[in-house]
Write a protein that holds these residues in place. Structure first.
Motif, mmCIF file in Angstrom:
data_model
loop_
_atom_site.group_PDB
_atom_site.id
_atom_site.type_symbol
_atom_site.label_atom_id
_atom_site.label_comp_id
_atom_site.label_asym_id
_atom_site.label_seq_id
_atom_site.Cartn_x
_atom_site.Cartn_y
_atom_site.Cartn_z
ATOM 1 N N MET B 60 -8.292 5.102 25.940
ATOM 2 C CA MET B 60 -8.477 6.340 25.173
ATOM 3 C C MET B 60 -7.492 7.444 25.574
ATOM 4 O O MET B 60 -7.095 8.258 24.764
ATOM 5 C CB MET B 60 -9.891 6.885 25.375
ATOM 6 N N ASP B 146 -5.337 9.189 8.121
ATOM 7 C CA ASP B 146 -6.205 8.333 8.933
ATOM 8 C C ASP B 146 -5.431 7.178 9.571
ATOM 9 O O ASP B 146 -5.739 6.757 10.689
ATOM 10 C CB ASP B 146 -7.353 7.775 8.078
ATOM 11 N N ILE B 149 -3.625 8.854 12.668
ATOM 12 C CA ILE B 149 -4.230 9.939 13.448
ATOM 13 C C ILE B 149 -4.741 9.497 14.816
ATOM 14 O O ILE B 149 -4.967 10.323 15.704
ATOM 15 C CB ILE B 149 -5.395 10.586 12.622
ATOM 16 N N GLU B 150 -4.896 8.193 15.026
ATOM 17 C CA GLU B 150 -5.531 7.723 16.272
ATOM 18 C C GLU B 150 -4.567 7.607 17.443
ATOM 19 O O GLU B 150 -4.880 6.973 18.454
ATOM 20 C CB GLU B 150 -6.229 6.383 16.039
ATOM 21 N N CYS B 151 -3.403 8.211 17.339
ATOM 22 C CA CYS B 151 -2.421 8.153 18.435
ATOM 23 C C CYS B 151 -3.026 8.765 19.706
ATOM 24 O O CYS B 151 -3.619 9.842 19.665
ATOM 25 C CB CYS B 151 -1.160 8.905 18.036
ATOM 26 N N ILE B 152 -2.850 8.045 20.841
ATOM 27 C CA ILE B 152 -3.379 8.558 22.106
ATOM 28 C C ILE B 152 -2.271 9.137 22.984
ATOM 29 O O ILE B 152 -2.514 9.487 24.141
ATOM 30 C CB ILE B 152 -4.165 7.468 22.868
ATOM 31 N N ARG B 178 3.114 12.259 14.388
ATOM 32 C CA ARG B 178 2.236 13.442 14.420
ATOM 33 C C ARG B 178 2.600 14.402 13.281
ATOM 34 O O ARG B 178 1.720 14.909 12.570
ATOM 35 C CB ARG B 178 2.372 14.135 15.776
ATOM 36 N N THR B 181 1.293 13.069 9.980
ATOM 37 C CA THR B 181 -0.153 13.212 9.753
ATOM 38 C C THR B 181 -0.496 14.662 9.398
ATOM 39 O O THR B 181 -1.456 14.901 8.663
ATOM 40 C CB THR B 181 -0.979 12.779 10.977
ATOM 41 N N CYS B 217 2.858 -0.525 19.305
ATOM 42 C CA CYS B 217 1.790 0.476 19.382
ATOM 43 C C CYS B 217 0.448 -0.181 19.692
ATOM 44 O O CYS B 217 -0.034 -1.019 18.937
ATOM 45 C CB CYS B 217 1.672 1.256 18.075
ATOM 46 N N LYS B 219 -2.411 1.016 19.448
ATOM 47 C CA LYS B 219 -3.433 1.436 18.493
ATOM 48 C C LYS B 219 -3.132 0.925 17.082
ATOM 49 O O LYS B 219 -3.762 1.366 16.113
ATOM 50 C CB LYS B 219 -3.539 2.957 18.474
ATOM 51 N N SER B 220 -2.154 0.047 16.976
ATOM 52 C CA SER B 220 -1.773 -0.541 15.674
ATOM 53 C C SER B 220 -1.403 0.508 14.627
ATOM 54 O O SER B 220 -1.643 0.320 13.435
ATOM 55 C CB SER B 220 -2.881 -1.456 15.137
ATOM 56 N N ILE B 221 -0.843 1.607 15.094
ATOM 57 C CA ILE B 221 -0.315 2.611 14.161
ATOM 58 C C ILE B 221 1.094 2.169 13.765
ATOM 59 O O ILE B 221 1.777 1.493 14.534
ATOM 60 C CB ILE B 221 -0.277 3.998 14.842
#
Lengths: 105, 243
Positions: B60, B146, B149-152, B178, B181, B217, B219-221
């Motif tokens: 996370m 969406d 957006i889940e980039c950590i 970023r 998004t 990636c 997070k599979s972005i």
């Protein structure tokens, strides 16, 4: 905007190269002498316009494409690089138009 | 459990700053062991001076990314089985494209400064006194937000990007993702300033679409898709202004 110019000139080049190659292959089928080629190109405003566009597209496309290569591979950035590319563009335009006028006149 | 694998793993870990050497360690092998488990074992049991960075251990926080066998990975969610496979040893090094502070710790300032340069901060259009913006979850723009957006902020993409290596000014996949998004966020007011910030030699137009960021990636972005979107958005803005 260099990126837009690069994409637009690429689109023009795709068309120009295709027409150029297809015309050459079609025209040369039965054998073609230099005199015959000149006979067709001399005074032809259509071919002059077409190849002028071709030269213009090359002039725009090649230096913009070379720009990141010089930056990323040779670390050459800044005004000196862009001046060099401007000179290259003028050289390409000069050589291209010289060749074109050579077969038009 | 019957162990069919060797009881230990040979690990080579980067020690030092930009100049340094790999140091060899033998680490006991366990079931479901992660690369971060291995690094933690070394630090706690073999050499307390090893510097590394982690926080959440569950994918996370984005702080534990390292180069594992030459490939940037989030170490807390990378199993040793995956990186070992037929090999007998693993090599762990600090993230590429970032200055090394010591051992496995990199200086992330430039990475996050580039987020700021890409105008990665949300700027709302309404005040707190006005009603909420109503955005449907299936709104096409929102769907694109969406997707990114889940980039950590782990910098795995940044370390994997060859353009960053070749052009130190390049903002990089995470900062551009970023920006994308936010541009697709209907509530944000800074679209034009952001498009100006991400256009040009340091921005989206320098991307060669190698797709390394997208492949790596965790997070599979797909930053590549966002960068392509930015290129289109800049063209639309320029053409829109011209006509």
């Amino acid at each position: 905007m260099l990126w837009i110019a690069q994409r637009a000139s690429a689109a023009v080049l795709a068309l120009c190269v295709a027409v150029h190659l297809a015309t050459m292959i079609y025209a040369i089928r039965g054998g073609l002498s230099a005199a015959e080629i000149l006979g067709r190109t001399r005074g032809s405003a259509g071919w002059l316009a077409f190849y002028s566009l071709f030269v213009l597209a090359v002039t725009v496309h090649a230096p913009i494409g070379l720009r990141p290569i010089l930056g990323e591979w040779l670390r050459w950035r800044g005004a000196s690089r862009d001046l060099f590319l401007l000179a290259l563009a003028m050289l390409l335009a000069g050589l291209g138009m010289r060749a074109l006028l050579g077969v038009f006149r | 459990m019957v162990l069919t694998t060797p009881a230990t793993i040979a690990v080579r870990v980067w020690r030092g700053g930009a100049a340094g050497v790999f140091q060899a360690f033998e680490v006991p092998r366990h079931e479901s062991q992660t690369v971060l488990d291995v690094v933690t074992y070394i630090q706690r049991s073999l050499d307390a001076t090893l510097a590394y960075r982690y926080a959440c251990r569950v994918g996370m926080c984005g702080s534990c990314a390292m180069m594992v066998n030459g490939r940037a990975r989030w170490t807390c969610r990378t199993h040793i089985d995956l990186v070992l496979q037929d090999r007998k040893d693993i090599t762990i090094a600090p993230l590429r494209n970032l200055p090394v502070i010591r051992d496995l710790v990199t200086d992330m300032r430039e990475f996050f400064d580039k987020w700021a340069r890409a105008k990665g901060r949300f700027q709302g259009r309404v005040s707190r006194n006005e009603d909420f913006e109503r955005i449907k979850p299936d709104d096409p723009d929102r769907v694109q937000v969406d997707a990114g957006i889940e980039c950590i902020g782990c910098a795995v993409c940044y370390a994997s990007c060859d353009v960053v290596a070749w052009n130190p000014d390049y903002l990089g996949p995470a900062a551009l993702n970023r920006a994308w998004t936010l541009i697709k966020d209907a509530r944000d007011a800074k679209t034009m300033a952001r498009l100006r910030a991400v256009a040009g030699d340091a921005g989206c137009h320098s991307c060669h679409t190698h797709l390394s960021c997208t492949e790596r990636c965790p997070k599979s972005i797909s930053p590549t898709a966002g960068i392509a979107g930015l290129k289109r958005a800049v063209v639309s803005a320029v053409v829109g202004k011209a006509f």
